[in-house]
Each structure stands twice: as structure tokens, then as C-alpha cells.
Design a protein around this motif. Structure first.
Motif, PDB file in Angstrom:
ATOM      1  N   LEU A 118      33.407  22.878  21.475  1.00  0.00           N
ATOM      2  CA  LEU A 118      32.437  23.311  22.479  1.00  0.00           C
ATOM      3  C   LEU A 118      31.928  24.726  22.191  1.00  0.00           C
ATOM      4  O   LEU A 118      30.749  25.019  22.397  1.00  0.00           O
ATOM      5  CB  LEU A 118      33.040  23.229  23.875  1.00  0.00           C
ATOM      6  N   ALA A 119      32.801  25.586  21.690  1.00  0.00           N
ATOM      7  CA  ALA A 119      32.379  26.944  21.332  1.00  0.00           C
ATOM      8  C   ALA A 119      31.384  26.910  20.175  1.00  0.00           C
ATOM      9  O   ALA A 119      30.383  27.649  20.179  1.00  0.00           O
ATOM     10  CB  ALA A 119      33.597  27.793  20.971  1.00  0.00           C
ATOM     11  N   ILE A 120      31.630  26.049  19.204  1.00  0.00           N
ATOM     12  CA  ILE A 120      30.710  25.910  18.068  1.00  0.00           C
ATOM     13  C   ILE A 120      29.358  25.384  18.554  1.00  0.00           C
ATOM     14  O   ILE A 120      28.301  25.858  18.125  1.00  0.00           O
ATOM     15  CB  ILE A 120      31.321  24.996  16.993  1.00  0.00           C
ATOM     16  N   ILE A 121      29.386  24.411  19.452  1.00  0.00           N
ATOM     17  CA  ILE A 121      28.150  23.854  20.009  1.00  0.00           C
ATOM     18  C   ILE A 121      27.384  24.936  20.773  1.00  0.00           C
ATOM     19  O   ILE A 121      26.164  25.057  20.653  1.00  0.00           O
ATOM     20  CB  ILE A 121      28.455  22.635  20.906  1.00  0.00           C
TER      21      ILE A 121
ATOM     22  N   ALA B 126      22.595  28.394  21.027  1.00  0.00           N
ATOM     23  CA  ALA B 126      21.966  29.709  21.177  1.00  0.00           C
ATOM     24  C   ALA B 126      21.174  30.072  19.920  1.00  0.00           C
ATOM     25  O   ALA B 126      20.049  30.570  20.009  1.00  0.00           O
ATOM     26  CB  ALA B 126      23.035  30.761  21.465  1.00  0.00           C
ATOM     27  N   ARG B 127      21.750  29.812  18.770  1.00  0.00           N
ATOM     28  CA  ARG B 127      21.089  30.134  17.494  1.00  0.00           C
ATOM     29  C   ARG B 127      19.806  29.326  17.313  1.00  0.00           C
ATOM     30  O   ARG B 127      18.799  29.846  16.855  1.00  0.00           O
ATOM     31  CB  ARG B 127      22.067  29.880  16.345  1.00  0.00           C
ATOM     32  N   ARG B 128      19.837  28.048  17.692  1.00  0.00           N
ATOM     33  CA  ARG B 128      18.680  27.165  17.504  1.00  0.00           C
ATOM     34  C   ARG B 128      17.700  27.207  18.667  1.00  0.00           C
ATOM     35  O   ARG B 128      16.602  26.664  18.562  1.00  0.00           O
ATOM     36  CB  ARG B 128      19.163  25.728  17.290  1.00  0.00           C
TER      37      ARG B 128
ATOM     38  N   ALA C 227      23.423  20.474  25.625  1.00  0.00           N
ATOM     39  CA  ALA C 227      23.312  19.030  25.876  1.00  0.00           C
ATOM     40  C   ALA C 227      22.513  18.347  24.772  1.00  0.00           C
ATOM     41  O   ALA C 227      22.848  17.226  24.360  1.00  0.00           O
ATOM     42  CB  ALA C 227      22.669  18.778  27.234  1.00  0.00           C
ATOM     43  N   GLU C 228      21.461  19.004  24.282  1.00  0.00           N
ATOM     44  CA  GLU C 228      20.660  18.400  23.209  1.00  0.00           C
ATOM     45  C   GLU C 228      21.478  18.237  21.935  1.00  0.00           C
ATOM     46  O   GLU C 228      21.398  17.217  21.257  1.00  0.00           O
ATOM     47  CB  GLU C 228      19.402  19.238  22.939  1.00  0.00           C
ATOM     48  N   ILE C 229      22.290  19.235  21.611  1.00  0.00           N
ATOM     49  CA  ILE C 229      23.152  19.117  20.427  1.00  0.00           C
ATOM     50  C   ILE C 229      24.147  17.975  20.614  1.00  0.00           C
ATOM     51  O   ILE C 229      24.383  17.187  19.704  1.00  0.00           O
ATOM     52  CB  ILE C 229      23.864  20.445  20.140  1.00  0.00           C
ATOM     53  N   ILE C 230      24.709  17.860  21.798  1.00  0.00           N
ATOM     54  CA  ILE C 230      25.663  16.781  22.066  1.00  0.00           C
ATOM     55  C   ILE C 230      24.963  15.421  21.986  1.00  0.00           C
ATOM     56  O   ILE C 230      25.498  14.473  21.403  1.00  0.00           O
ATOM     57  CB  ILE C 230      26.352  16.997  23.423  1.00  0.00           C
TER      58      ILE C 230
END
Length: 86
Positions: free
Chosen positions: A15-18, A23-25, A30-33
Motif C-alpha cells: 500500500l505504501a508503494i501504491i 502521487a508520482r503519477r 484506486a486507479e493503480i489498484i
């Protein structure tokens, strides 16, 4: 596209990586998930037809690079003629 809400348990490190990636992208976590769920779904999908459905008759030995190219080109040409008869 309609969405359905669901709950999942996730590792805090994941979750921390997500969170960092979102934030970077500049997109939501939720979109990454959702993207990850889609990739997992597609990787585990059972297709209705085999990936390699075509077979080629050969001389009983390993064909040369030129023979493979010619066989594939001939098959593609034949298929395009049956799909688009002129």
C-alpha cells in the motif's frame, strides 16, 4: 464502465508503494489498484480458443528461417483472401 465496490486485504508495504506511485503519477491509489486487478484478471483468464490454433505441414525436419517466413507469409495471404474475397 460501471464499477462494483469490494474490499481486499493488502500488505502495508504494498500500500505504501501504491501511495508513492499514485502521487508520482498524479493518479488515485484506486486507479493503480484497478489497473493491478485488471492485469491479474487478464493473466488468469481462460480463453475459448487455443493461443496457437494454426498448424503447418512441414518436411519432417527443422525448417530454415526462409522456409518459416515463406510458410507464414503464404498462410497470412491465404487467410486475407478468405476474409476479403475480391
Amino acid at each position: 464502465m460501471s464499477m462494483k465496490r469490494t474490499n481486499v486485504y493488502a500488505d502495508p508495504e504494498d500500500l505504501a508503494i501504491i501511495k508513492e506511485a499514485a502521487a508520482r503519477r498524479g493518479i488515485s491509489e484506486a486507479e493503480i489498484i484497478r489497473q493491478g486487478i485488471h492485469l491479474a484478471a487478464m493473466a488468469n483468464r481462460t480463453w475459448n480458443e487455443p493461443f496457437f490454433s494454426r498448424t503447418f505441414e512441414g518436411p519432417g525436419r527443422t525448417p530454415s528461417k526462409d522456409e518459416v517466413r515463406d510458410a507464414v507469409a503464404d498462410a497470412a495471404l491465404q487467410e486475407s483472401r478468405t476474409e476479403n474475397p475480391s
